[in-house]
Design a protein around this motif. Structure first.
Motif, PDB file in Angstrom:
ATOM      1  N   GLU A 178       0.832  -1.208   0.000  1.00  0.00           N
ATOM      2  CA  GLU A 178       0.000   0.000   0.000  1.00  0.00           C
ATOM      3  C   GLU A 178       0.867   1.259   0.000  1.00  0.00           C
ATOM      4  O   GLU A 178       2.045   1.208   0.359  1.00  0.00           O
ATOM      5  CB  GLU A 178      -0.883   0.032   1.266  1.00  0.00           C
ATOM      6  CG  GLU A 178      -1.997  -0.994   1.309  1.00  0.00           C
ATOM      7  CD  GLU A 178      -3.263  -0.548   0.540  1.00  0.00           C
ATOM      8  OE1 GLU A 178      -3.264   0.545  -0.066  1.00  0.00           O
ATOM      9  OE2 GLU A 178      -4.235  -1.313   0.561  1.00  0.00           O
ATOM     10  N   ASP A 207      -7.311  -1.159   2.672  1.00  0.00           N
ATOM     11  CA  ASP A 207      -6.779   0.091   3.236  1.00  0.00           C
ATOM     12  C   ASP A 207      -6.768   1.206   2.194  1.00  0.00           C
ATOM     13  O   ASP A 207      -6.858   2.390   2.551  1.00  0.00           O
ATOM     14  CB  ASP A 207      -5.359  -0.115   3.794  1.00  0.00           C
ATOM     15  CG  ASP A 207      -5.362  -1.009   5.024  1.00  0.00           C
ATOM     16  OD1 ASP A 207      -6.360  -0.992   5.777  1.00  0.00           O
ATOM     17  OD2 ASP A 207      -4.368  -1.739   5.226  1.00  0.00           O
ATOM     18  N   ALA A 230      -8.136   4.885   2.815  1.00  0.00           N
ATOM     19  CA  ALA A 230      -7.271   6.061   2.624  1.00  0.00           C
ATOM     20  C   ALA A 230      -7.804   6.996   1.527  1.00  0.00           C
ATOM     21  O   ALA A 230      -7.875   8.211   1.724  1.00  0.00           O
ATOM     22  CB  ALA A 230      -5.841   5.608   2.291  1.00  0.00           C
ATOM     23  N   TRP A 234       3.397  -0.924   4.061  1.00  0.00           N
ATOM     24  CA  TRP A 234       3.047   0.456   3.679  1.00  0.00           C
ATOM     25  C   TRP A 234       4.334   1.166   3.284  1.00  0.00           C
ATOM     26  O   TRP A 234       5.216   1.392   4.130  1.00  0.00           O
ATOM     27  CB  TRP A 234       2.367   1.176   4.849  1.00  0.00           C
ATOM     28  CG  TRP A 234       2.249   2.658   4.673  1.00  0.00           C
ATOM     29  CD1 TRP A 234       1.983   3.337   3.515  1.00  0.00           C
ATOM     30  CD2 TRP A 234       2.435   3.661   5.681  1.00  0.00           C
ATOM     31  NE1 TRP A 234       1.975   4.694   3.745  1.00  0.00           N
ATOM     32  CE2 TRP A 234       2.243   4.926   5.067  1.00  0.00           C
ATOM     33  CE3 TRP A 234       2.716   3.620   7.049  1.00  0.00           C
ATOM     34  CZ2 TRP A 234       2.354   6.118   5.762  1.00  0.00           C
ATOM     35  CZ3 TRP A 234       2.820   4.816   7.752  1.00  0.00           C
ATOM     36  CH2 TRP A 234       2.633   6.046   7.108  1.00  0.00           C
ATOM     37  N   TYR A 282      -3.115   6.731   5.626  1.00  0.00           N
ATOM     38  CA  TYR A 282      -2.179   5.605   5.833  1.00  0.00           C
ATOM     39  C   TYR A 282      -1.461   5.735   7.174  1.00  0.00           C
ATOM     40  O   TYR A 282      -1.239   4.740   7.867  1.00  0.00           O
ATOM     41  CB  TYR A 282      -1.160   5.544   4.689  1.00  0.00           C
ATOM     42  CG  TYR A 282      -1.720   4.920   3.427  1.00  0.00           C
ATOM     43  CD1 TYR A 282      -2.182   3.602   3.433  1.00  0.00           C
ATOM     44  CD2 TYR A 282      -1.804   5.627   2.237  1.00  0.00           C
ATOM     45  CE1 TYR A 282      -2.698   3.014   2.287  1.00  0.00           C
ATOM     46  CE2 TYR A 282      -2.323   5.047   1.083  1.00  0.00           C
ATOM     47  CZ  TYR A 282      -2.768   3.738   1.120  1.00  0.00           C
ATOM     48  OH  TYR A 282      -3.282   3.149  -0.008  1.00  0.00           O
TER      49      TYR A 282
END
Ligand code: T5A
Length: 215
Positions: free
Chosen positions: A9, A100, A104, A135, A172
């Protein structure tokens, strides 16, 4: 399900594709069975949805709720056709973006209702969470300048305002603070080689050590 779902991500140009390619070469060298996939666009239907979502169209803008529903539709199809069968087969899945991203981008970025997003994520996934999420944390300006430096034109979402991308980044940051045992931050501003070594260390420690105790 015995496989593992590993998600990458981050904001635009954070280096997901680059790192997923490197990680897939590593898994190959370890003879670990894996698949590479992405959202949106991990299925045949999803490829059509990806085009609808990312193509820039001046006279036919995509509504915010429509956008949310299209990402959810892409995910529902992806789960049924790709993620569940491959996990059941015991494969490692390297997935470019997952739930996610919706939190986000549509939650923090667009400001859509978070409980609606969580419900849709649940409907699409049936509660399937990633085993581990990497991330890649880079400043939005750095990521966007990398994208501008590449040959491809910026897509519909990449062309959003800098304020939008900053809200996504904030999303995030808050997600990583909320789920520290699932989301692992890696400094994506370092060189590709160093980022890769840092990711490998996390994967090795968290997932692969069972399979490859000496690597
Ligand atoms: N989206 C998605 C939502 O809004 N909601 C959702 O629910 C979901 C699932 C999808 C879009 O959809 C949105 C988010 C996105 O806007 P995408 O699949 O993420 O788009 O688009 P891609 O173009 O595939 O990915 P990115 O644009 O984010 O780029 P990557 O994959 O993160 O970056 P990468 O590896 O292609 O690198 C970009 C450039 O940077 C260089 C590379 O060589 C390349 O030129 N680079 C580095 N340069 C210096 N140092 C490093 N460490 C570097 N790593 C890479």
């Amino acid at each position: 399900m015995s496989g593992k779902l590993i998600v990458f991500e981050g904001v635009e140009g954070c280096g997901k594709t680059t790192q997923m390619t490197l990680c897939s070469q590593w898994l190959e060298s370890l003879s670990v069975s894996f698949v590479l996939t992405r959202e949106p666009g991990g299925t045949e239907l999803g490829k059509h949805l990806r085009r609808l979502l990312l193509e820039k169209s001046e006279n036919k803008p995509v509504g915010e709720v429509t956008e949310l529903l299209l990402y959810a539709a892409d995910r529902a199809q992806h789960i049924e056709q790709e993620l569940k069968p491959n996990l059941a087969d015991g494969k490692y899945i390297l997935c470019d973006r997952y739930t996610d991203s919706t939190i986000a981008y549509q939650g923090y970025g667009r400001g859509l209702n978070m409980s609606l997003i969580n419900q849709l994520n649940y409907i699409a996934t049936g509660g399937l969470e990633s085993d581990l999420t990497i991330w890649l944390d880079v400043d939005v300006e750095v990521g966007l300048s990398r994208k501008r430096g590449s040959e491809a034109a910026l897509d519909r979402i990449e062309q959003e305002t800098i304020a939008f991308h900053r809200r996504v980044q904030q999303g995030y940051t808050e997600l990583a603070a909320t789920y520290p045992s699932r989301i692992f931050r890696v400094d994506g501003s370092l060189s590709k080689e160093v980022v890769y070594e840092n990711i490998k260390e996390i994967l090795n420690k968290r997932l692969l050590s069972i399979l490859t105790p000496d690597s």
